[in-house]
Scaffold this active site. Sequence first.
Site, PDB file in Angstrom:
ATOM      1  N   GLY A  97       2.156   2.217  10.716  1.00 37.17           N
ATOM      2  CA  GLY A  97       3.128   3.300  10.575  1.00 37.17           C
ATOM      3  C   GLY A  97       3.779   3.715  11.883  1.00 37.17           C
ATOM      4  O   GLY A  97       4.434   4.753  11.951  1.00 37.17           O
ATOM      5  N   ASN A 145       0.867  -1.175   0.000  1.00 35.90           N
ATOM      6  CA  ASN A 145       0.000   0.000   0.000  1.00 35.90           C
ATOM      7  C   ASN A 145       0.906   1.227   0.000  1.00 35.90           C
ATOM      8  O   ASN A 145       1.461   1.586   1.036  1.00 35.90           O
ATOM      9  CB  ASN A 145      -0.894  -0.022   1.259  1.00 35.90           C
ATOM     10  CG  ASN A 145      -1.714   1.254   1.393  1.00 35.90           C
ATOM     11  OD1 ASN A 145      -1.805   2.040   0.455  1.00 35.90           O
ATOM     12  ND2 ASN A 145      -2.290   1.459   2.556  1.00 35.90           N
ATOM     13  N   TRP A 146       1.041   1.833  -1.162  1.00 37.66           N
ATOM     14  CA  TRP A 146       1.966   2.975  -1.284  1.00 37.66           C
ATOM     15  C   TRP A 146       1.415   4.232  -0.606  1.00 37.66           C
ATOM     16  O   TRP A 146       2.139   5.188  -0.422  1.00 37.66           O
ATOM     17  CB  TRP A 146       2.236   3.281  -2.756  1.00 37.66           C
ATOM     18  CG  TRP A 146       3.035   2.240  -3.468  1.00 37.66           C
ATOM     19  CD1 TRP A 146       3.560   1.081  -2.946  1.00 37.66           C
ATOM     20  CD2 TRP A 146       3.425   2.258  -4.855  1.00 37.66           C
ATOM     21  NE1 TRP A 146       4.237   0.384  -3.923  1.00 37.66           N
ATOM     22  CE2 TRP A 146       4.168   1.086  -5.108  1.00 37.66           C
ATOM     23  CE3 TRP A 146       3.214   3.143  -5.907  1.00 37.66           C
ATOM     24  CZ2 TRP A 146       4.710   0.784  -6.356  1.00 37.66           C
ATOM     25  CZ3 TRP A 146       3.744   2.852  -7.165  1.00 37.66           C
ATOM     26  CH2 TRP A 146       4.488   1.684  -7.384  1.00 37.66           C
ATOM     27  N   LYS A 147       0.140   4.231  -0.288  1.00 36.39           N
ATOM     28  CA  LYS A 147      -0.508   5.429   0.277  1.00 36.39           C
ATOM     29  C   LYS A 147      -0.237   6.631  -0.634  1.00 36.39           C
ATOM     30  O   LYS A 147      -0.093   6.456  -1.836  1.00 36.39           O
ATOM     31  CB  LYS A 147      -0.023   5.673   1.706  1.00 36.39           C
ATOM     32  CG  LYS A 147      -0.114   4.423   2.592  1.00 36.39           C
ATOM     33  CD  LYS A 147       0.014   4.761   4.040  1.00 36.39           C
ATOM     34  CE  LYS A 147       0.086   3.484   4.843  1.00 36.39           C
ATOM     35  NZ  LYS A 147      -0.120   3.684   6.252  1.00 36.39           N
ATOM     36  N   GLU A 198      -7.094   4.811   7.671  1.00 31.74           N
ATOM     37  CA  GLU A 198      -6.883   6.240   7.365  1.00 31.74           C
ATOM     38  C   GLU A 198      -8.106   6.827   6.666  1.00 31.74           C
ATOM     39  O   GLU A 198      -8.421   8.002   6.821  1.00 31.74           O
ATOM     40  CB  GLU A 198      -5.594   6.402   6.536  1.00 31.74           C
ATOM     41  CG  GLU A 198      -4.363   6.173   7.415  1.00 31.74           C
ATOM     42  CD  GLU A 198      -3.154   5.619   6.694  1.00 31.74           C
ATOM     43  OE1 GLU A 198      -3.110   5.646   5.453  1.00 31.74           O
ATOM     44  OE2 GLU A 198      -2.233   5.141   7.399  1.00 31.74           O
ATOM     45  N   SER A 213       3.058  -2.223  10.412  1.00 31.16           N
ATOM     46  CA  SER A 213       4.508  -2.248  10.655  1.00 31.16           C
ATOM     47  C   SER A 213       5.143  -3.611  10.381  1.00 31.16           C
ATOM     48  O   SER A 213       6.033  -4.055  11.105  1.00 31.16           O
ATOM     49  CB  SER A 213       4.832  -1.773  12.078  1.00 31.16           C
ATOM     50  OG  SER A 213       4.412  -0.432  12.250  1.00 31.16           O
ATOM     51  N   GLY A 229       2.650  -1.214   4.306  1.00 33.24           N
ATOM     52  CA  GLY A 229       2.704   0.219   4.009  1.00 33.24           C
ATOM     53  C   GLY A 229       4.136   0.660   3.750  1.00 33.24           C
ATOM     54  O   GLY A 229       4.682   0.464   2.670  1.00 33.24           O
ATOM     55  N   GLY A 230       4.754   1.259   4.767  1.00 31.72           N
ATOM     56  CA  GLY A 230       6.087   1.863   4.609  1.00 31.72           C
ATOM     57  C   GLY A 230       7.103   0.966   3.924  1.00 31.72           C
ATOM     58  O   GLY A 230       7.841   1.419   3.035  1.00 31.72           O
ATOM     59  N   HIS A 255      -9.670   1.294   4.689  1.00 28.09           N
ATOM     60  CA  HIS A 255      -8.400   1.470   5.411  1.00 28.09           C
ATOM     61  C   HIS A 255      -8.650   2.404   6.592  1.00 28.09           C
ATOM     62  O   HIS A 255      -9.456   3.331   6.502  1.00 28.09           O
ATOM     63  CB  HIS A 255      -7.343   2.050   4.458  1.00 28.09           C
ATOM     64  CG  HIS A 255      -5.966   2.023   5.060  1.00 28.09           C
ATOM     65  ND1 HIS A 255      -5.550   2.950   5.978  1.00 28.09           N
ATOM     66  CD2 HIS A 255      -4.922   1.168   4.885  1.00 28.09           C
ATOM     67  CE1 HIS A 255      -4.305   2.662   6.349  1.00 28.09           C
ATOM     68  NE2 HIS A 255      -3.903   1.583   5.693  1.00 28.09           N
ATOM     69  N   GLU A 281      -5.770  -4.859  10.416  1.00 29.43           N
ATOM     70  CA  GLU A 281      -4.747  -3.836  10.625  1.00 29.43           C
ATOM     71  C   GLU A 281      -5.044  -3.075  11.916  1.00 29.43           C
ATOM     72  O   GLU A 281      -5.828  -2.113  11.909  1.00 29.43           O
ATOM     73  CB  GLU A 281      -4.737  -2.843   9.464  1.00 29.43           C
ATOM     74  CG  GLU A 281      -4.376  -3.463   8.133  1.00 29.43           C
ATOM     75  CD  GLU A 281      -3.730  -2.446   7.205  1.00 29.43           C
ATOM     76  OE1 GLU A 281      -2.652  -2.749   6.693  1.00 29.43           O
ATOM     77  OE2 GLU A 281      -4.274  -1.349   7.025  1.00 29.43           O
TER      78      GLU A 281
HETATM   79  C1  PEP Z   1      -0.981   0.216   5.993  1.00 24.27           C
HETATM   80  O1  PEP Z   1      -1.148   1.415   5.987  1.00 24.27           O
HETATM   81  O2  PEP Z   1      -1.785  -0.517   5.389  1.00 24.27           O
HETATM   82  C2  PEP Z   1       0.167  -0.319   6.731  1.00 24.27           C
HETATM   83  C3  PEP Z   1       0.127  -1.560   7.095  1.00 24.27           C
HETATM   84  O3  PEP Z   1       1.205   0.553   6.988  1.00 24.27           O
HETATM   85  P1  PEP Z   1       2.610   0.211   7.674  1.00 24.27           P
HETATM   86  O4  PEP Z   1       3.101  -1.097   7.111  1.00 24.27           O
HETATM   87  O5  PEP Z   1       3.502   1.350   7.307  1.00 24.27           O
HETATM   88  O6  PEP Z   1       2.364   0.106   9.152  1.00 24.27           O
END
Ligand code: PEP
Length: 246
Positions: A170, A9-11, A95, A208, A229-230, A93, A164
């Site tokens: 994050g 997920n590049w956001k 967010e 994470s 994500g990251g 999500h 999640e």
């Molecule tokens: C996400 O936003 O879906 C996510 C899992 O982010 P991260 O891996 O950065 O915690």
Amino acid sequence: MANKLVVGNWKMNGSRASNAALLEALKSLQPWSCRVAVCAPFPYLGETALSLQGSSIAWGAQDCSAQEKGAFTGEVSAGMLSEFGCTYVILGHSERRQYHAEPDALVADKAKVALAHRLTPIVCVGETLAERDAGQTEAVVKRQLSAVIHGLGHCISQIVVAYEPVWAIGTGRTATPEQAQSVHAVLRSQLRAATQKAGDMALLYGGSVKADNAATLFAQPDIDGGLIGGASLVAADFNAICRAAG
Ligand code: PEP
């Protein structure tokens, strides 16, 4: 599920140049024994699709409208995504739930429209830290998933579910494999009550996930892969996570 799924997920990150470099690097690192996809921001989807043509990497979007078409300024429909060959769409999500006040029923409506256009919704559920501390984790994720089960009926077997925990996204703070597995088991049993195909559905963990914790998370019986994500923005890190899923 034998064949795990890892989705990046590049956001709201990237640029034409950095995306091209990331995708070239990923293509040079394939194949993996798991299924792999990346979910890019809307403006980059066309170029992402072109770059990934003929590769083993699928692509997806990070949201879609619950509406078919019309006067919904700023929205992108499932039909438009489908026209470009989109495979996945992340829905609900945390967010989006937090910053765009998306309620459970809207997430369910989006999932219905996405399926109607042959997209695979990746429906995210997860509790906040306050909800976990109040002992509400199970109730929250069940309520979020229940809305989608209610909206989709027997078609629920066609979605991917991502657990999640909001406090792990994050933050560098990952759920322990045991914490994640226990919520996944709850979700799996809720799905079993709705469909005989629950055992074949992919339940992803997100929050994470990094190269050094992916293998133990993915070794849990009800964790069928990850939503990343990251770490999905760095080819070497994403590759290591995909290898851990193999
Ligand atoms: C996400 O936003 O879906 C996510 C899992 O982010 P991260 O891996 O950065 O915690």
